[in-house]
Scaffold this motif. Structure first.
Motif, PDB file in Angstrom:
ATOM      1  N   LEU A 121       7.757   9.657  10.875  1.00  0.00           N
ATOM      2  CA  LEU A 121       8.170   8.306  10.509  1.00  0.00           C
ATOM      3  C   LEU A 121       8.775   8.248   9.105  1.00  0.00           C
ATOM      4  CD1 LEU A 121       5.145   6.252  11.913  1.00  0.00           C
ATOM      5  CD2 LEU A 121       7.481   6.307  12.817  1.00  0.00           C
ATOM      6  N   GLY A 122       8.968   9.413   8.505  1.00  0.00           N
ATOM      7  CA  GLY A 122       9.586   9.454   7.186  1.00  0.00           C
ATOM      8  C   GLY A 122       8.612   9.444   6.035  1.00  0.00           C
ATOM      9  N   SER A 123       7.352   9.806   6.296  1.00  0.00           N
ATOM     10  CA  SER A 123       6.312   9.802   5.254  1.00  0.00           C
ATOM     11  C   SER A 123       6.317   8.468   4.512  1.00  0.00           C
ATOM     12  CB  SER A 123       6.514  10.963   4.280  1.00  0.00           C
ATOM     13  OG  SER A 123       6.466  12.205   4.958  1.00  0.00           O
ATOM     14  N   PRO A 124       5.880   7.398   5.186  1.00  0.00           N
ATOM     15  CA  PRO A 124       6.008   6.055   4.623  1.00  0.00           C
ATOM     16  C   PRO A 124       5.135   5.777   3.405  1.00  0.00           C
ATOM     17  CG  PRO A 124       4.759   6.006   6.672  1.00  0.00           C
ATOM     18  CD  PRO A 124       5.303   7.383   6.543  1.00  0.00           C
ATOM     19  N   PHE A 125       4.160   6.647   3.135  1.00  0.00           N
ATOM     20  CA  PHE A 125       3.276   6.439   1.997  1.00  0.00           C
ATOM     21  C   PHE A 125       3.477   7.562   0.976  1.00  0.00           C
ATOM     22  CE2 PHE A 125       1.161   4.744   5.784  1.00  0.00           C
ATOM     23  CZ  PHE A 125       1.093   3.392   5.427  1.00  0.00           C
ATOM     24  N   ALA A 126       3.430   7.204  -0.286  1.00  0.00           N
ATOM     25  CA  ALA A 126       3.612   8.200  -1.335  1.00  0.00           C
ATOM     26  C   ALA A 126       2.506   9.245  -1.314  1.00  0.00           C
ATOM     27  CB  ALA A 126       3.675   7.516  -2.705  1.00  0.00           C
ATOM     28  N   ASP A 127       1.286   8.813  -0.951  1.00  0.00           N
ATOM     29  CA  ASP A 127       0.141   9.723  -0.929  1.00  0.00           C
ATOM     30  C   ASP A 127      -0.620   9.560   0.372  1.00  0.00           C
ATOM     31  OD1 ASP A 127       0.045  11.085  -3.608  1.00  0.00           O
ATOM     32  OD2 ASP A 127       0.096   9.004  -4.272  1.00  0.00           O
ATOM     33  N   THR A 128      -1.141  10.682   0.860  1.00  0.00           N
ATOM     34  CA  THR A 128      -1.936  10.693   2.081  1.00  0.00           C
ATOM     35  C   THR A 128      -3.087  11.659   1.881  1.00  0.00           C
ATOM     36  OG1 THR A 128       0.041  10.275   3.421  1.00  0.00           O
ATOM     37  CG2 THR A 128      -1.918  11.060   4.569  1.00  0.00           C
ATOM     38  N   GLY A 129      -4.316  11.173   2.104  1.00  0.00           N
ATOM     39  CA  GLY A 129      -5.497  11.991   1.891  1.00  0.00           C
ATOM     40  C   GLY A 129      -6.110  12.505   3.175  1.00  0.00           C
ATOM     41  N   ILE A 130      -6.771  13.663   3.079  1.00  0.00           N
ATOM     42  CA  ILE A 130      -7.491  14.260   4.210  1.00  0.00           C
ATOM     43  C   ILE A 130      -8.898  14.623   3.745  1.00  0.00           C
ATOM     44  CG2 ILE A 130      -5.417  15.113   5.349  1.00  0.00           C
ATOM     45  CD1 ILE A 130      -5.997  17.873   4.162  1.00  0.00           C
ATOM     46  N   THR A 131      -9.755  14.943   4.711  1.00  0.00           N
ATOM     47  CA  THR A 131     -11.167  15.193   4.432  1.00  0.00           C
ATOM     48  C   THR A 131     -11.450  16.671   4.224  1.00  0.00           C
ATOM     49  OG1 THR A 131     -11.687  13.343   5.897  1.00  0.00           O
ATOM     50  CG2 THR A 131     -13.498  14.759   5.262  1.00  0.00           C
ATOM     51  N   GLY A 132     -12.386  16.962   3.305  1.00  0.00           N
ATOM     52  CA  GLY A 132     -12.914  18.303   3.119  1.00  0.00           C
ATOM     53  C   GLY A 132     -14.427  18.288   3.235  1.00  0.00           C
ATOM     54  N   TYR A 133     -15.019  19.409   3.644  1.00  0.00           N
ATOM     55  CA  TYR A 133     -16.460  19.480   3.892  1.00  0.00           C
ATOM     56  C   TYR A 133     -17.091  20.624   3.103  1.00  0.00           C
ATOM     57  CZ  TYR A 133     -15.488  16.357   7.786  1.00  0.00           C
ATOM     58  OH  TYR A 133     -15.076  15.290   8.552  1.00  0.00           O
ATOM     59  N   PRO A 134     -17.509  20.380   1.859  1.00  0.00           N
ATOM     60  CA  PRO A 134     -18.171  21.442   1.083  1.00  0.00           C
ATOM     61  C   PRO A 134     -19.462  21.918   1.743  1.00  0.00           C
ATOM     62  CG  PRO A 134     -17.504  19.624  -0.329  1.00  0.00           C
ATOM     63  CD  PRO A 134     -17.308  19.157   1.071  1.00  0.00           C
ATOM     64  N   GLU A 135     -20.291  20.973   2.206  1.00  0.00           N
ATOM     65  CA  GLU A 135     -21.467  21.327   2.986  1.00  0.00           C
ATOM     66  C   GLU A 135     -21.083  21.224   4.456  1.00  0.00           C
ATOM     67  OE1 GLU A 135     -25.184  19.743   1.908  1.00  0.00           O
ATOM     68  OE2 GLU A 135     -24.818  19.838  -0.242  1.00  0.00           O
ATOM     69  N   SER A 136     -21.645  22.058   5.283  1.00  0.00           N
ATOM     70  CA  SER A 136     -21.172  22.236   6.645  1.00  0.00           C
ATOM     71  C   SER A 136     -21.091  20.917   7.415  1.00  0.00           C
ATOM     72  CB  SER A 136     -22.080  23.203   7.399  1.00  0.00           C
ATOM     73  OG  SER A 136     -22.035  24.476   6.810  1.00  0.00           O
ATOM     74  N   VAL A 194       0.838  -1.196   0.000  1.00  0.00           N
ATOM     75  CA  VAL A 194       0.000   0.000   0.000  1.00  0.00           C
ATOM     76  C   VAL A 194       0.877   1.251   0.000  1.00  0.00           C
ATOM     77  CG1 VAL A 194      -1.648   1.334   1.376  1.00  0.00           C
ATOM     78  CG2 VAL A 194      -1.917  -1.143   1.148  1.00  0.00           C
ATOM     79  N   ASP A 195       0.554   2.196  -0.885  1.00  0.00           N
ATOM     80  CA  ASP A 195       1.332   3.433  -0.949  1.00  0.00           C
ATOM     81  C   ASP A 195       0.461   4.682  -0.802  1.00  0.00           C
ATOM     82  OD1 ASP A 195       0.005   3.516  -3.353  1.00  0.00           O
ATOM     83  OD2 ASP A 195       1.801   3.682  -4.602  1.00  0.00           O
ATOM     84  N   ASP A 196      -0.788   4.498  -0.323  1.00  0.00           N
ATOM     85  CA  ASP A 196      -1.718   5.611  -0.205  1.00  0.00           C
ATOM     86  C   ASP A 196      -2.663   5.300   0.953  1.00  0.00           C
ATOM     87  OD1 ASP A 196      -3.576   7.649  -0.513  1.00  0.00           O
ATOM     88  OD2 ASP A 196      -3.881   7.331  -2.651  1.00  0.00           O
ATOM     89  N   VAL A 197      -2.839   6.250   1.872  1.00  0.00           N
ATOM     90  CA  VAL A 197      -3.788   6.080   2.971  1.00  0.00           C
ATOM     91  C   VAL A 197      -4.637   7.334   3.085  1.00  0.00           C
ATOM     92  CG1 VAL A 197      -2.390   4.458   4.310  1.00  0.00           C
ATOM     93  CG2 VAL A 197      -2.134   6.920   4.697  1.00  0.00           C
ATOM     94  N   PHE A 198      -5.830   7.149   3.619  1.00  0.00           N
ATOM     95  CA  PHE A 198      -6.745   8.258   3.875  1.00  0.00           C
ATOM     96  C   PHE A 198      -6.913   8.372   5.377  1.00  0.00           C
ATOM     97  CE2 PHE A 198     -11.272   9.720   4.315  1.00  0.00           C
ATOM     98  CZ  PHE A 198     -11.056  11.016   3.881  1.00  0.00           C
ATOM     99  N   VAL A 199      -6.639   9.571   5.925  1.00  0.00           N
ATOM    100  CA  VAL A 199      -6.598   9.748   7.378  1.00  0.00           C
ATOM    101  C   VAL A 199      -7.655  10.769   7.807  1.00  0.00           C
ATOM    102  CG1 VAL A 199      -5.163  10.291   9.383  1.00  0.00           C
ATOM    103  CG2 VAL A 199      -4.127   9.232   7.360  1.00  0.00           C
ATOM    104  N   PRO A 200      -8.874  10.312   8.131  1.00  0.00           N
ATOM    105  CA  PRO A 200      -9.861  11.195   8.741  1.00  0.00           C
ATOM    106  C   PRO A 200      -9.736  11.163  10.254  1.00  0.00           C
ATOM    107  CG  PRO A 200     -10.873   9.092   8.273  1.00  0.00           C
ATOM    108  CD  PRO A 200      -9.410   8.964   7.858  1.00  0.00           C
ATOM    109  N   ALA A 201     -10.473  12.016  10.933  1.00  0.00           N
ATOM    110  CA  ALA A 201     -10.515  11.934  12.389  1.00  0.00           C
ATOM    111  C   ALA A 201     -11.248  10.678  12.834  1.00  0.00           C
ATOM    112  CB  ALA A 201     -11.191  13.169  12.974  1.00  0.00           C
ATOM    113  N   GLY A 202     -12.367  10.362  12.167  1.00  0.00           N
ATOM    114  CA  GLY A 202     -13.155   9.195  12.523  1.00  0.00           C
ATOM    115  C   GLY A 202     -14.244   9.517  13.522  1.00  0.00           C
TER     116      GLY A 202
END
Length: 277
Positions: A121-136, A91-99
């Motif tokens: 930790l050296g940014s072990p994944f090439a890609d890392t995603g975060i959440t956005g909230y267009p609607e409140s 795996v080279d991509d993870v998505f990190v929300p608060a949960g």
């Protein structure tokens, strides 16, 4: 131009799936290997089903993006174990929300501390995603969610927008975060073709995934799906393409919430591409 933009978006999709027992078989049967699959995580069942499904799909050649909610991590050692396990699976991509876990399983109450720790930790994944909230957000003020993206920008490589049903609102939100200096590419979170009976069945289950709980917390959104003629993804995307087709919007592709309807989602995408020529 709208049709051309829409074709491009449909060619750059990610399917969000739930870590249910039948999901692997559905993905293997219906999803091409060139489509990225993201796997949600449940605060009731924990990370193990997410990690197990991620490993299984990755072994079959898929690019898999597991959700690693901060509030499901017990401590730094747990995070390190998760990182090692995902790296071993390729795996080279993870998505990190608060949960949604309440209370949190450990010291991490939000995504930013986890993102900072991954950087340490050296940014072990090439890609890392975060959440956005267009609607409140149901709890947080819009200014806080935009500021959170600014704070996370150095530790992430892309944003996934949560569900939005108004192209104008979506366009205004993208323009707002760009004015704030958040330049990360955005995957637009959209709902695929949802059948009312199946959606009701999914919503009745407990702990099946973040996407279903997100719908049940937004009754007005749920009605859009449950009402005949209330939501058609191709109509929404057609209007969205006109709003966000320009390069300044920085739209990388679509993040499609399948709500367990994996075969139906892929058939819909192929049919729409055929109609677009």
């Amino acid at each position: 131009m709208g049709a051309e933009v829409l074709r491009g978006l449909l060619g750059r999709v990610r399917y969000e799936v739930l870590p249910a027992k039948s999901t692997a078989e559905k993905v293997l049967a219906h999803v091409p290997r060139d489509i990225t699959v993201t796997v949600t995580a449940s605060p009731v069942r924990g990370l193990e089903p997410t990690l197990g499904l991620t490993e299984r799909l990755a072994a079959h050649g898929y690019r898999v993006v597991p959700h690693v909610p901060a509030r499901l991590l017990r401590d730094d050692a747990h995070l390190k174990d998760v990182v090692d396990r995902l790296r071993a699976a390729g795996v080279d991509d993870v998505f990190v929300p608060a949960g949604d876990a309440d209370p949190p399983a450990g010291a991490y109450a939000g995504a930013l501390p986890v993102l900072r720790r991954l950087s340490e930790l050296g940014s072990p994944f090439a890609d890392t995603g975060i959440t956005g909230y267009p609607e409140s957000h149901p709890i947080l003020h819009d200014d806080i969610t935009v500021q959170a993206m600014w704070d996370k920008r150095k530790h992430a490589t892309y944003i996934v927008s949560n569900l939005c049903f108004d192209p104008r609102v979506l366009g205004d939100w993208v323009a707002r975060i760009r004015r704030r200096g958040v330049v990360l590419p955005v995957y637009l979170g959209v709902a695929g073709p949802v059948h009312r009976a199946k959606l009701l069945s999914m919503a009745a289950k407990i702990g099946v995934g973040e996407s279903t709980r997100f719908l049940t917390r937004h009754a007005s959104w749920f009605l859009r799906f449950a009402t005949p003629g209330g939501y058609a993804p191709e109509k929404f995307l057609g209007r969205t393409a006109e709003v966000l087709g320009g390069p300044s919007a920085g739209v990388a592709g679509l993040h499609v919430f399948t709500f367990g309807q994996i075969a139906e989602t892929e058939r819909w995408r192929r049919a729409l591409l055929d109609r677009l020529g």
